[in-house]
Design an enzyme around this catalytic site. Sequence first.
Site, PDB file in Angstrom:
ATOM      1  N   HIS A  36       3.090 -24.906  -7.163  1.00 14.73           N
ATOM      2  CA  HIS A  36       2.451 -23.671  -7.634  1.00 14.73           C
ATOM      3  C   HIS A  36       0.957 -23.934  -7.756  1.00 14.73           C
ATOM      4  CE1 HIS A  36       0.639 -21.853 -11.342  1.00 14.73           C
ATOM      5  NE2 HIS A  36       0.935 -20.757 -10.679  1.00 14.73           N
ATOM      6  N   GLY A  43       0.339  -4.411 -11.536  1.00 12.91           N
ATOM      7  CA  GLY A  43       0.255  -5.114 -10.270  1.00 12.91           C
ATOM      8  C   GLY A  43       1.443  -4.828  -9.366  1.00 12.91           C
TER       9      GLY A  43
END
Length: 285
Positions: free
Chosen positions: A119, A269
Amino acid sequence: MTNILDDQQLTAQTWFKDLRNQICAEFEKIESEAGSDATFDYIPWDRQNPDGSPGGGGTQGLMKGKIFEKVGVNISTVDGVFSEEFQAQINGAENDPRFFATGISLVAHMTNPHVPNVHMNTRFLCTTKRWFGGGADLNPAIVYDDDTEQFHARLRSACAPHSPEYYPRFKKWADDYFYIPHRKVHRGVGGIFYDHIELDKESDFDRHFAFTQDVGRAFLDIFPALVRKRMAMEWTDEEKQQQLEWRGRYAEFNLVYDRGTTFGLKTGGNVDAILMSLPPEAKWV
């Protein structure tokens, strides 16, 4: 905020897009080396504020290949107004709910359980204050100490020119943050995590931006090297099951504790882009 970006916002946005392009090109090169023709699909999306005004948007980059079972590399630039409930939780938004955010977010879930998942994200946020945040952390289903050491060494070297305090401080932050309390385990083998690297004066932008760029370059340097080192290894059914069970832990963290997930969902979002962090397949015992 305004839809017209100032110099700092435009500079940060341009870098995150350039970094996205470099990372995706390198990941596609790895797929090609493995005999795959997989490439990224780029899906643009627009965000609308609750009052109907434009609120920016971004591009979701998604690839499913031979080596990368599922990898998302997203960029976004959004602005608007925090909800009254959420603004109290955001640095500098207590008395003014307007915000601007631009950044890159990446999660890679690998086919081979010997290849570590990863990540990475870096971002620039503006409220009544301005700051950089981000980091990178390695998430192997099967841990190799030399991979962990090489990953941390590269992040350490990225931090060193900027402050001797950065690596130990941000490593601890990652260790504390990427922890699953209800399981009493860490999500992976760590990395660095930083937030609120604030611009107290105009000149702070250049030096904090340089650090954020070095974090991105360090990731682009070390992670593909680790993938290439492990991607041809054979695996057993038991090792694949171990990977699937580990992915379940990863999903639990991202849905319950991850602040980036919360921020994205609470600011309107793109849901698919936000939840690209979830693995394509997982298992719970």
